[in-house]
Motif scaffolding. Sequence first.
Motif, PDB file in Angstrom:
ATOM      1  N   HIS A 230       3.322   5.134  -5.964  1.00 54.50           N
ATOM      2  CA  HIS A 230       2.373   4.265  -6.669  1.00 54.50           C
ATOM      3  C   HIS A 230       2.552   2.809  -6.245  1.00 54.50           C
ATOM      4  CE1 HIS A 230       0.419   7.071  -9.359  1.00 54.50           C
ATOM      5  NE2 HIS A 230       1.584   7.540  -9.784  1.00 54.50           N
ATOM      6  N   GLY A 231       3.806   2.376  -6.099  1.00 59.85           N
ATOM      7  CA  GLY A 231       4.061   1.004  -5.691  1.00 59.85           C
ATOM      8  C   GLY A 231       3.573   0.725  -4.281  1.00 59.85           C
ATOM      9  N   SER A 232       3.775   1.689  -3.386  1.00 62.57           N
ATOM     10  CA  SER A 232       3.315   1.519  -2.004  1.00 62.57           C
ATOM     11  C   SER A 232       1.798   1.466  -1.932  1.00 62.57           C
ATOM     12  CB  SER A 232       3.839   2.672  -1.131  1.00 62.57           C
ATOM     13  OG  SER A 232       5.254   2.697  -1.115  1.00 62.57           O
ATOM     14  N   LEU A 233       1.147   2.331  -2.717  1.00 64.98           N
ATOM     15  CA  LEU A 233      -0.315   2.348  -2.747  1.00 64.98           C
ATOM     16  C   LEU A 233      -0.854   1.013  -3.249  1.00 64.98           C
ATOM     17  CD1 LEU A 233      -2.521   4.409  -2.067  1.00 64.98           C
ATOM     18  CD2 LEU A 233      -2.572   5.054  -4.470  1.00 64.98           C
ATOM     19  N   PHE A 234      -0.217   0.483  -4.284  1.00 59.42           N
ATOM     20  CA  PHE A 234      -0.648  -0.818  -4.807  1.00 59.42           C
ATOM     21  C   PHE A 234      -0.465  -1.903  -3.746  1.00 59.42           C
ATOM     22  CE2 PHE A 234       0.476  -4.903  -6.678  1.00 59.42           C
ATOM     23  CZ  PHE A 234      -0.641  -5.160  -7.455  1.00 59.42           C
ATOM     24  N   THR A 235       0.674  -1.886  -3.043  1.00 58.56           N
ATOM     25  CA  THR A 235       0.960  -2.917  -2.047  1.00 58.56           C
ATOM     26  C   THR A 235      -0.035  -2.869  -0.896  1.00 58.56           C
ATOM     27  OG1 THR A 235       3.321  -2.809  -2.585  1.00 58.56           O
ATOM     28  CG2 THR A 235       2.717  -3.816  -0.488  1.00 58.56           C
ATOM     29  N   ILE A 236      -0.304  -1.670  -0.379  1.00 56.61           N
ATOM     30  CA  ILE A 236      -1.260  -1.530   0.722  1.00 56.61           C
ATOM     31  C   ILE A 236      -2.643  -2.017   0.298  1.00 56.61           C
ATOM     32  CG2 ILE A 236      -2.455   0.124   2.219  1.00 56.61           C
ATOM     33  CD1 ILE A 236       0.075   1.849   2.127  1.00 56.61           C
ATOM     34  N   ASN A 237      -3.070  -1.585  -0.890  1.00 60.76           N
ATOM     35  CA  ASN A 237      -4.376  -2.013  -1.382  1.00 60.76           C
ATOM     36  C   ASN A 237      -4.426  -3.522  -1.605  1.00 60.76           C
ATOM     37  OD1 ASN A 237      -5.876   0.422  -1.491  1.00 60.76           O
ATOM     38  ND2 ASN A 237      -4.873   1.018  -3.392  1.00 60.76           N
ATOM     39  N   TYR A 238      -3.376  -4.074  -2.178  1.00 56.82           N
ATOM     40  CA  TYR A 238      -3.356  -5.504  -2.486  1.00 56.82           C
ATOM     41  C   TYR A 238      -3.445  -6.331  -1.199  1.00 56.82           C
ATOM     42  CZ  TYR A 238      -2.097  -9.837  -4.853  1.00 56.82           C
ATOM     43  OH  TYR A 238      -2.099 -11.115  -5.354  1.00 56.82           O
TER      44      TYR A 238
ATOM     45  N   ARG B 176      -5.007  -5.581   1.340  1.00 57.91           N
ATOM     46  CA  ARG B 176      -6.380  -5.472   1.837  1.00 57.91           C
ATOM     47  C   ARG B 176      -7.380  -6.139   0.900  1.00 57.91           C
ATOM     48  NH1 ARG B 176      -7.618  -1.172   5.507  1.00 57.91           N
ATOM     49  NH2 ARG B 176      -5.737  -0.368   6.481  1.00 57.91           N
ATOM     50  N   GLY B 177      -6.875  -6.761  -0.176  1.00 64.72           N
ATOM     51  CA  GLY B 177      -7.757  -7.418  -1.122  1.00 64.72           C
ATOM     52  C   GLY B 177      -8.328  -6.494  -2.176  1.00 64.72           C
ATOM     53  N   HIS B 178      -7.750  -5.290  -2.275  1.00 65.12           N
ATOM     54  CA  HIS B 178      -8.209  -4.280  -3.227  1.00 65.12           C
ATOM     55  C   HIS B 178      -7.171  -4.211  -4.348  1.00 65.12           C
ATOM     56  CE1 HIS B 178     -10.216  -0.415  -4.346  1.00 65.12           C
ATOM     57  NE2 HIS B 178      -8.994  -0.068  -4.715  1.00 65.12           N
ATOM     58  N   ARG B 179      -7.475  -4.821  -5.483  1.00 66.06           N
ATOM     59  CA  ARG B 179      -6.486  -4.965  -6.549  1.00 66.06           C
ATOM     60  C   ARG B 179      -6.749  -3.946  -7.655  1.00 66.06           C
ATOM     61  NH1 ARG B 179      -8.265 -10.005  -5.040  1.00 66.06           N
ATOM     62  NH2 ARG B 179      -6.709 -11.352  -4.073  1.00 66.06           N
ATOM     63  N   PHE B 180      -5.995  -2.876  -7.640  1.00 66.85           N
ATOM     64  CA  PHE B 180      -6.077  -1.867  -8.696  1.00 66.85           C
ATOM     65  C   PHE B 180      -4.767  -1.928  -9.461  1.00 66.85           C
ATOM     66  CE2 PHE B 180      -5.794   2.516 -10.366  1.00 66.85           C
ATOM     67  CZ  PHE B 180      -7.008   2.568 -11.030  1.00 66.85           C
ATOM     68  N   TRP B 181      -4.761  -2.708 -10.540  1.00 64.83           N
ATOM     69  CA  TRP B 181      -3.521  -3.025 -11.237  1.00 64.83           C
ATOM     70  C   TRP B 181      -2.909  -1.817 -11.927  1.00 64.83           C
ATOM     71  CZ3 TRP B 181      -1.476  -7.435  -9.851  1.00 64.83           C
ATOM     72  CH2 TRP B 181      -2.316  -8.456  -9.399  1.00 64.83           C
ATOM     73  N   LEU B 182      -3.708  -0.808 -12.208  1.00 61.09           N
ATOM     74  CA  LEU B 182      -3.154   0.380 -12.849  1.00 61.09           C
ATOM     75  C   LEU B 182      -2.120   1.078 -11.961  1.00 61.09           C
ATOM     76  CD1 LEU B 182      -6.011   2.219 -14.811  1.00 61.09           C
ATOM     77  CD2 LEU B 182      -3.928   1.171 -15.705  1.00 61.09           C
ATOM     78  N   SER B 183      -2.240   0.943 -10.652  1.00 59.86           N
ATOM     79  CA  SER B 183      -1.225   1.526  -9.754  1.00 59.86           C
ATOM     80  C   SER B 183       0.138   0.929 -10.060  1.00 59.86           C
ATOM     81  CB  SER B 183      -1.593   1.286  -8.288  1.00 59.86           C
ATOM     82  OG  SER B 183      -2.699   2.066  -7.903  1.00 59.86           O
ATOM     83  N   LEU B 184       0.157  -0.368 -10.354  1.00 57.79           N
ATOM     84  CA  LEU B 184       1.404  -1.024 -10.730  1.00 57.79           C
ATOM     85  C   LEU B 184       1.882  -0.489 -12.075  1.00 57.79           C
ATOM     86  CD1 LEU B 184       3.017  -3.160  -9.199  1.00 57.79           C
ATOM     87  CD2 LEU B 184       1.986  -4.902 -10.672  1.00 57.79           C
TER      88      LEU B 184
END
Length: 421
Positions: A83-91, A93-101
């Motif tokens: 989940h943390g890696s997915l959030f980091t990759i998305n972030y 790229r400018g894709h902020r899905f805070w629920l992943s955090l």
Amino acid sequence: MSSAIAELIRSQTGGAADGTGIVKLLEITKGFLHIDSTSQIPQFLVDYVQDQQQSQFGSYPDHKDIAPSGLFLAIFVIIAIAHGSLFTINYMRGHRFWLSLGFCFYATMRWIGFALRIVWAKNILKLHVGIASEVLLVLPIVFLASFNLVLAQRIFTWKHPVFGNTKIFWYAMLAIYSVVIAVVIMTIVAGVVPYLYFLSRSHYDMCRNVVKVTSILITLYSLLSIAFVIMTYIVPTSQSDKDALVYQPFWIKSFSPFYFPVKNAQSEGEDIFVQRYQNDAREPKRTIVGGGLDLSELNENDEVAELNEFEQAGEQKFSLKHNISVTIITITSVFVFIGALFRCIACFIDDTFASQSWIYDPVVMYVLWGALETICNILYLVGRIDLRFYRPDNFKKDNREIILSASKTANSDYPEAKEAD
């Protein structure tokens, strides 16, 4: 002999209810036996006192709990990293899905809870470790139910963009989350206090009753996300919802496990949307992406064509559906509900450790809070909830001013329409 010693020690508690103040009782025992270390307390006395303790869901661990706790410790470490890696990759790229955090935090609580359970299993007298483990194993249920409710809320807003973006709706959701926070606090306090302090029978029963009530509320809360999804399709879509200007993340083209949005697609997509609708008097309603969004009019230059990869400019409609999204919410909510329900039932049985029933067996806990929640997280990760339930960020300041300016201009041009509204 053990009962005689226990009676002598109990006489120092001021007539407190059996099963309370075990932390203080440990220090009293050490002083009574004139020893410095808990390892010097006779095992027969430890066993006798443990038998008097109120049963806990998952039971009190021993050496047989080390292996399964270690297994789920490793699993939830991997889940937290995922989940943390997915959030980091998305972030990035400018894709902020805070629920992943949020899911990363939830999984971290889970693996710390299992890690502390291993420590506790090696020495049952490490009471503070045990209390922390119990708290960290119970709380993730509430977090998972809350995250599912957020996902269900976004499904509802997708079908009802006008009402789902009103202040009344948001205040109602904030009220629900506030109640949940209060329930969590009551659960922790009522569950921990009997271990830390000597309580009279009436106060002990009061704490147990609070735990029973909060366990019922948590169980019902875990079903709220399913109720939200059902309400989404029962409540008819209004004409205002159909006529609303909907701002969806149209740059998301797939829900594939290995798909990631184009870097800075959020920012570029926002600029394109504002440019296209800068003269529209309607206030944009942010929702998750979904079927039926006609983007043909946006496809007016190479930038938009590249961003959306339309095969036939001016004809293709966005076709991502949410049947699987609803399935993910339903399955995970049912799994969370089952775990909460079994704990709720255990709270009402009122067994002691010496006579506890099968529902307190550690295997039950490992299946419900370990195996089923592992399946839940696999569904979250493989199902790419970070794409399915992503709602565009708030407009940047400049774009927000453009949108507000268009709305004010339209209302000033048609004051009678504004008054009618």
